[in-house]
Scaffold this active site. Sequence first.
Site: not given
Lengths: 190, 190
Positions: B110, B147
């Site tokens: 990600s 993230k």
Amino acid sequence: MGEIDRLGSIKKFYRQHKRLPSYSEMLKLFGIASKNAIFKIVSKWVEEGLIKKTGGKFAPTSRFFAIPLLGSIRAGFPILAEENRDYVSLDDYLIEDPQSSFLLKVNGDSLEGIGIFEGDIVIIERKKEARIGSVVLAQIDKEWTLKILRKDRIQRLNYLSAANPKYPSFYPKEELQIFGIVKAVVRKFN
Amino acid sequence: MGEIDRLGSIKKFYRQHKRLPSYSEMLKLFGIASKNAIFKIVSKWVEEGLIKKTGGKFAPTSRFFAIPLLGSIRAGFPILAEENRDYVSLDDYLIEDPQSSFLLKVNGDSLEGIGIFEGDIVIIERKKEARIGSVVLAQIDKEWTLKILRKDRIQRLNYLSAANPKYPSFYPKEELQIFGIVKAVVRKFN
DNA sequence: CAGTATAGTAAACAATTGTTCACTTTGTCA
DNA sequence: TGACAAAGTGAACAATTGTTTACTATACTG
């Protein structure tokens, strides 16, 4: 002074001086008057495996430097991950042969595709040969560059390629000499 | 035994034992019979700035560990680059606050867009707050993830985003708690 | 409270530390 | 070849090392 603060203070001492303090130095460091107290404290650390004796002299163990290394973060709380083997140091981990290694600050975006960006630092090991597919520091027609080593199967010839569609492949007109291979990358944020 | 081999052998000793050898240990290490010879050798190293004395005791300097750090490779031969300041260690460079730091093995793709891949190791510093735009280890609705921290200007609300077009943004339904921020990445090849 | 383990004090100890002195060997270069 | 510097020997040195012993103060526990 708490037990943890003492450990912390000699870790700090080691970080600053690159050696462990002697008993006498710990006396001042901990604000204690008796060497026997130090002896007991250090003995406990030896028992706990934070410090060991090599050749009659004290030295820190790998657990002394230990920074927890955690595994998967998907599976619940990361701190509790089982893969919490203790850890030596990033130097030891990244630089296998310090004698023949050096660091190089990357410039250009030609290796972005494999996650090597402008400003990153790569660890290079001096070597004249490299496996196909590895990232190499090479001299191609007298010009130095950092690229991926490829082999043209038809022409049976080594060439260099970037990891960025912006750049073409580089075929040597005269010669392609490998100088070292990239063993690791390191990037600091901010 | 040549001069360089001696330096190499005590560097090796330090790498193994995390401390410098004593004179008596150097006698065996170098195959020399007189401590005075060692005294002269070490004195020269002190003069050269490879070893220093702190509190009457010997300790390695930064030059002792020095691995050359080179600058631009575009401008001619890289080894001769002027930006050859000596270098402490990757630990000291990457981990500013060892007490509050830990390592985390990355899984998932990600964050590929900013060059953080599956299998990379990130250095995380425990912190409850983070600047917008930094990579954070956070708990979003009870689930842990790595993230980028973003702020929705319209809703005036923090959310998380990947660095990979495959993934959507993650808006917290209930709560978003920051646990630490990513200070550095490290990747070993092969 | 008494009882007991834990943590610190103080002094003495052999062993080892790094340093110094006087001398010898080795190597280098004119 | 001879001269001179560099490198090593060997012994002696005070200072400091880590360890031990015996004793005291503090803290904890049932």
